[in-house]
Design a protein around this motif. Structure first.
Motif, PDB file in Angstrom:
ATOM      1  N   ALA A  24      48.851  24.674  35.166  1.00  0.00           N
ATOM      2  CA  ALA A  24      47.650  25.197  35.824  1.00  0.00           C
ATOM      3  C   ALA A  24      47.868  25.312  37.334  1.00  0.00           C
ATOM      4  O   ALA A  24      47.466  26.309  37.949  1.00  0.00           O
ATOM      5  N   THR A  28      47.777  28.917  39.249  1.00  0.00           N
ATOM      6  CA  THR A  28      46.761  29.193  40.273  1.00  0.00           C
ATOM      7  C   THR A  28      47.386  29.379  41.658  1.00  0.00           C
ATOM      8  O   THR A  28      46.769  29.989  42.530  1.00  0.00           O
ATOM      9  N   ALA A  86      45.836  32.842  36.003  1.00  0.00           N
ATOM     10  CA  ALA A  86      45.303  31.865  36.952  1.00  0.00           C
ATOM     11  C   ALA A  86      43.877  31.480  36.584  1.00  0.00           C
ATOM     12  O   ALA A  86      43.518  30.294  36.617  1.00  0.00           O
ATOM     13  N   ALA A  87      43.073  32.474  36.219  1.00  0.00           N
ATOM     14  CA  ALA A  87      41.683  32.195  35.834  1.00  0.00           C
ATOM     15  C   ALA A  87      41.627  31.346  34.569  1.00  0.00           C
ATOM     16  O   ALA A  87      40.845  30.392  34.486  1.00  0.00           O
ATOM     17  N   LYS A  90      42.897  27.774  35.292  1.00  0.00           N
ATOM     18  CA  LYS A  90      41.926  27.006  36.095  1.00  0.00           C
ATOM     19  C   LYS A  90      40.844  26.391  35.215  1.00  0.00           C
ATOM     20  O   LYS A  90      40.363  25.306  35.489  1.00  0.00           O
ATOM     21  N   THR A  91      40.477  27.096  34.133  1.00  0.00           N
ATOM     22  CA  THR A  91      39.448  26.580  33.222  1.00  0.00           C
ATOM     23  C   THR A  91      40.045  25.867  32.012  1.00  0.00           C
ATOM     24  O   THR A  91      39.305  25.469  31.112  1.00  0.00           O
TER      25      THR A  91
END
Length: 132
Positions: A24, A28, A86-87, A90-91
């Motif tokens: 992650a 990101t 990346a999105a 991130k989650t």
């Protein structure tokens, strides 16, 4: 070329050997690298175009034909894939879609590295720093 290689290696190594938190962090961080990468690619393409003085034959022509492929690959595949990954990272969404897009990104990145290496080789040949 070095920036793309770092992105590619960081991705591959983190996916193979690191926990998801590191994956992650890598995914990101990569979009921030675009702030360096995009201007560098534009400068390399622009300087190559200027130095070729409009020649479209031989090594200069080969380099000129590769540049649209490199740019299209980056704009249409690599940048959207990096932002998507990346999105998702991130989650914490490490699912089949994440890994499918990751595989596509690695393949497209390898293709761009290959094309950029060919351009670098031809540039060195044009400058007489590398023999044919």
């Amino acid at each position: 070329m070095l920036t793309i290689a770092v992105f590619w290696l960081a991705t591959a190594l983190s996916e193979l050997f690191a926990p998801q938190a590191i994956v992650a962090a890598v995914k990101t961080a990569i979009p921030w690298g675009f702030l360096l990468l995009i201007p560098a690619l534009m400068a390399a393409g622009g300087s190559g175009f200027t130095l070729s003085r409009g020649r479209r034959a031989g090594l200069a022509g080969a380099k000129a034909r590769r540049m649209p492929l490199i740019a299209a690959n980056g704009i249409l595949i690599l940048i959207p894939a990096a932002l998507f990954l990346a999105a998702r990272a991130k989650t914490g969404q490490f699912d089949g879609v994440f890994y499918a897009v990751q595989a596509l990104e690695l393949a497209a990145g390898a293709a761009n590295l290959t094309l950029l290496a060919l351009n670098m080789r031809d540039g060195l040949r044009m400058r007489g720093r590398l023999r044919s």
